[in-house]
Write an enzyme that holds these catalytic residues in place. Structure first.
Site, PDB file in Angstrom:
ATOM      1  CB  SER A  62     -14.746   0.945 -24.903  1.00 29.23           C
ATOM      2  OG  SER A  62     -14.789   1.402 -23.595  1.00 29.23           O
ATOM      3  N   GLY A 114     -18.925   6.309 -26.313  1.00 31.83           N
ATOM      4  CA  GLY A 114     -18.246   5.316 -27.151  1.00 31.83           C
ATOM      5  C   GLY A 114     -16.737   5.383 -27.206  1.00 31.83           C
ATOM      6  N   GLY A 155     -19.895   8.543 -22.006  1.00 25.82           N
ATOM      7  CA  GLY A 155     -20.597   7.322 -22.428  1.00 25.82           C
ATOM      8  C   GLY A 155     -20.875   7.334 -23.911  1.00 25.82           C
ATOM      9  CG  ASP A 198     -20.277  -0.022 -29.396  1.00 22.95           C
ATOM     10  OD1 ASP A 198     -20.378  -1.040 -30.109  1.00 22.95           O
ATOM     11  OD2 ASP A 198     -20.007  -0.083 -28.190  1.00 22.95           O
TER      12      ASP A 198
END
Ligand code: MEV
Length: 320
Positions: A108, A106, A104, A151
């Site tokens: 993407s 980052g 989780g 992000d």
């Protein structure tokens, strides 16, 4: 012709969720790097290969914009925006690479930013970081419909940032060594679901939830000063306050609580979840007790993610 770019992941330090609603946050880039390699193909076919995913996927789209699995959807959306900006389109193969487990932190956003940078270079498109941010943010909103873009900013700029929703402000901070320990709780609920859950609570009690977001803004403004000064005991206190507010928003979990409490009991000045909550990661700040805190997080069932923070932003790499 082939081009490759890599971009880092992120750890949200303070201001989670509030940053979706016009408030600032503090974020540091983590050196879990994801890479996108682009090469021209004859014709107008766009191939997207994501071999680092658990179930490797190969998507072939003759026109970008079709529905696709999560990682390929971000790549497709990024490709479409860069093509549009360049005013030209070519046959293309995009291959992504990176750690299989992203915690989780980052993946993407890193893949989206790396795709924008590599494709812009391939098409000889000279984009400022603000322009790259705008294209990447547009791509992410098209895929997931929500998100502050913090992000993407971390993936683009790297380092540690003061960030306001949608990139209204992106300010790189000069910070001393960040003494952090990151723990993965071993589970994950999608960010979009958690953002939607907080939105639902806000609809029910707008004054209360906006009040919480306003307090978070104060924590971030104060935290920014402490971060730059390297006052970890003051910063830790702000983290603990932020954690209480995230608990109030309903995004905490029993396993995150276990990791957070055990880090504090082992001497961490502060510990909180990071990001959307519902699982994923927590982090703690320490003043020299890193091994004890890391051992306490492991003993409480967490995986310590030993990854450098304040990592460099997106960069072009040698295409292999
Ligand atoms: C998710 O990592 C952080 C949130 O604040 C969402 C966002 O800022 O896009 C919950």
């Amino acid at each position: 012709m082939k081009m490759s770019a890599s971009a880092p992941g992120k750890l949200l330090l303070l201001g989670d969720h509030a940053v979706v609603y016009g408030r600032p946050c503090l974020v540091t880039a983590v050196d879990l790097r994801y890479r996108a390699t682009v090469e021209t193909l004859p014709g107008d076919t766009v191939e997207i290969l994501t071999p680092q995913l658990d179930a490797p996927r190969r998507v072939i789209a003759t026109a970008v914009g079709s529905s696709a699995p999560r990682e390929t959807a971000f790549v497709e959306a990024a490709v479409a925006r860069v093509f549009e900006r360049a005013g030209q389109q070519t046959g293309l193969r995009v291959t992504t690479a990176g750690p299989p487990l992203s915690y989780g932190l980052g993946s993407s956003s890193a893949i989206t930013v790396a795709t924008v940078a590599a494709l812009a270079a391939l098409l000889d498109l000279d984009l400022t970081r603000a322009e790259q941010f705008a294209l990447a943010y547009d791509a992410v909103l098209a895929v997931q419909g929500t998100g502050s873009g913090f992000d993407l900013a971390a993936a683009l700029y790297g380092g540690t940032l003061y960030f306001v929703t949608g990139g209204k402000m992106i300010e790189p901070l000069t910070v001393p060594h960040l003494p952090l320990v990151i723990g993965y709780s071993g589970s994950k609920v999608g960010t979009v679901n958690l953002v939607a859950e907080v939105a639902r609570r806000r609809e029910q009690r707008p004054a209360v939830i906006d009040g919480i977001f306003d307090v978070m803004r104060h924590l971030v403004e104060d935290g920014r000063q402490q971060l730059v000064a390297g006052d970890w005991s003051a910063f830790g206190e702000l983290m603990n306050l932020n954690q209480g507010l995230l608990d109030a928003l309903g995004v905490n979990t029993p396993s995150l609580t276990r990791l957070i409490e055990s880090a504090r009991a082992a001497g961490a000045a502060g510990a909180k979840l990071s990001g959307a909550g519902g699982g994923d990661c927590m982090y703690a700040v320490h003043s020299g007790k890193v091994d004890t805190i890391a051992a306490a997080i492991s003993a409480a069932g967490g995986d310590v993610v030993a990854v450098p923070v304040h990592a460099p932003g997106v960069r072009l790499e040698d295409a292999i």
